[in-house]
Enzyme design. Structure first.
Site, PDB file in Angstrom:
ATOM      1  N   SER B 145      48.189  -2.691   3.331  1.00  0.00           N
ATOM      2  CA  SER B 145      48.642  -1.560   4.148  1.00  0.00           C
ATOM      3  C   SER B 145      48.362  -1.839   5.631  1.00  0.00           C
ATOM      4  O   SER B 145      48.898  -2.822   6.158  1.00  0.00           O
ATOM      5  CB  SER B 145      47.959  -0.284   3.644  1.00  0.00           C
ATOM      6  OG  SER B 145      48.603   0.864   4.157  1.00  0.00           O
ATOM      7  N   ASP B 221      55.336   3.466  -4.386  1.00  0.00           N
ATOM      8  CA  ASP B 221      54.386   3.657  -3.277  1.00  0.00           C
ATOM      9  C   ASP B 221      54.842   4.850  -2.438  1.00  0.00           C
ATOM     10  O   ASP B 221      55.969   4.873  -1.919  1.00  0.00           O
ATOM     11  CB  ASP B 221      54.386   2.371  -2.438  1.00  0.00           C
ATOM     12  CG  ASP B 221      53.318   2.357  -1.365  1.00  0.00           C
ATOM     13  OD1 ASP B 221      53.063   3.404  -0.745  1.00  0.00           O
ATOM     14  OD2 ASP B 221      52.749   1.272  -1.141  1.00  0.00           O
ATOM     15  N   HIS B 254      50.412   2.889  -4.146  1.00  0.00           N
ATOM     16  CA  HIS B 254      49.747   2.287  -2.977  1.00  0.00           C
ATOM     17  C   HIS B 254      48.276   1.973  -3.241  1.00  0.00           C
ATOM     18  O   HIS B 254      47.562   1.548  -2.333  1.00  0.00           O
ATOM     19  CB  HIS B 254      49.860   3.285  -1.803  1.00  0.00           C
ATOM     20  CG  HIS B 254      49.660   2.669  -0.445  1.00  0.00           C
ATOM     21  ND1 HIS B 254      50.536   1.742   0.095  1.00  0.00           N
ATOM     22  CD2 HIS B 254      48.703   2.850   0.517  1.00  0.00           C
ATOM     23  CE1 HIS B 254      50.116   1.383   1.303  1.00  0.00           C
ATOM     24  NE2 HIS B 254      48.998   2.027   1.582  1.00  0.00           N
TER      25      HIS B 254
END
Lengths: 276, 276
Positions: B145, B221, B254
């Protein structure tokens, strides 16, 4: 049952559910990992019992078990470690009350109102899982520390119910170590004879079924000499002719870094028994 | 350097250190996993950069990376995600200030006093690691991320410094998504031209070194369409002739359950480059 989370992991699903636990008189969370094989066949179920202070989250986030469960086609169910919620008795110490159910059915007030973790993990939860998921009736059980104690006594108290049992760093003789003496006194009372039905090192003496026990123990475990004492189970198993393998590992402590290092071998051990 | 913890894991050691970071003007923690091979040879070092809100702990407890690092003989270093401590600027939001350094060198007050994470992860930390541990000078870098963004820009800004780069669910175009726009405005100011040196989708256009990029992205995600936008990097790499592999995985979100599922393949990817 209400599904709280649903997350893809190693081709399967790591889920968490919440349900009303009748044996405990409260709502409970449990985690279930469904491997990819569970979409097309009835997989066996391996129950993981966690240690002091844990919830259903610790094992699923830290042990790295999903990889091996997916490899072997085994479902893993991980319950919380005690009843919880308003109206449930508690104690400020980390080793009594919430997070410290010790997998016994309490007989003493105020604990006896909710603390019936043995009934929950041995009866209610498997019935719920086998009704709610397309799984087989083959079961294994394992755990860590207080949960290792829980796995050992649950298997020993229910001959024929589990095909396999193992433990990491278990409390093997709660009647003879401080954590266990404190908890059993609170939950079961002062009569030490009543403790014997909840003590693996006592239960092996009369076990009808000689289910082989696998234990991994770190030699740098800060609780080894005071709380865990695998030697007490070795002595009891030798006297009873109960098959026991204790593997001692230099340098490893009591943490999930130890569990993660050997969880694959434990799941393989269970899978051999569960998938035959 | 002060060692805060030292835990055996997969035959190696999961350690955490604390040291004075000159580039940041504060004390910082970083984690280092030393595989068993590190006791007898100079292993390459793989740097992991974590995402928003993380410390050095998230990756080492949740990713399950140690197994693969031990398999391939790779050291993994995981720093914290921002400067911390008294006197360090912060913001109540989770996506700015502490836990959200974005791996840039801030030029704007009050951030410029401490927020120099690019200098820290690209220069100071590798120098410290290569001086303090018996490791090789072969380096790889990866992250998740915000840390995926950090890994991509750090590799692209330093040709020749890394033998391999990869990312999970990275922010690939911070200049064109809300998380990035907010952070870059705060740390670098309103002039969007200044942002281009910190944006992987801009940097590939002028990259002197065509280091192949591996990205894994979950299709479930929750940040995919708004914050991550791997399509923007695909377009930029196609235009620049920069080698890029984006693997999209149905159902994955995620979380670290996604990272754990594919961390083994990323470490193998890095090990192929690092150990040749």
């Amino acid at each position: 049952m209400q599904r709280l989370s649903h997350q893809r992991c190693f081709g399967g699903w790591q889920d968490v559910y919440r349900h009303r636990a009748e044996s405990l008189g409260c709502d409970m969370n449990f985690a279930v990992y469904l491997p990819p094989q569970a979409e097309r066949e009835a997989c066996p179920v391996l129950y993981w019992l966690s240690g002091l202070t844990c919830t259903e989250q610790n094992f699923i986030t830290k042990a790295g078990a999903q990889r091996y469960a997916a490899e072997h086609g085994v479902v893993i169910v991980a319950p919380d470690t005690s009843p919880r919620g308003e109206g449930v008795a508690d104690d400020p110490a980390y080793d009594l009350g919430m997070g410290a159910g010790f997998y016994v059915d309490a007989t003493q007030a105020p604990w006896s109102a909710h603390y019936r973790m043995q009934s929950y993990v041995a009866d209610e939860l498997p019935a719920l899982v086998e009704r709610g998921f397309a799984v087989s009736h083959r079961r294994g059980i394992f755990g860590h520390s207080m949960g290792g104690h829980g796995a050992l006594i649950t298997a020993l108290r229910h001959p024929g119910r589990y095909a396999s049992v193992s433990a990491f760093s278990p409390i093997v003789a709660p009647g003879r170590v401080p954590w266990g003496e404190k908890a059993l006194t609170a939950y079961l009372g002062d009569d030490r004879d009543a403790w014997r039905a909840w003590d693996a090192s006592e239960l092996v003496a009369t076990a009808r079924e000689k289910l082989p026990i696998l234990i991994d123990q770190g030699e740098a475990d800060e609780f080894l000499a005071t709380q865990l004492r695998p030697d007490l189970l070795e002595t009891a198993c030798a006297a009873a002719g109960h098959p026991l393998t204790v593997r001692r590992h230099a340098g490893y402590d009591h943490s999930y870094y130890f569990i993660a290092s050997f969880i694959g071998e434990h799941i393989a051990h269970h899978a051999r028994a569960l998938r035959t």
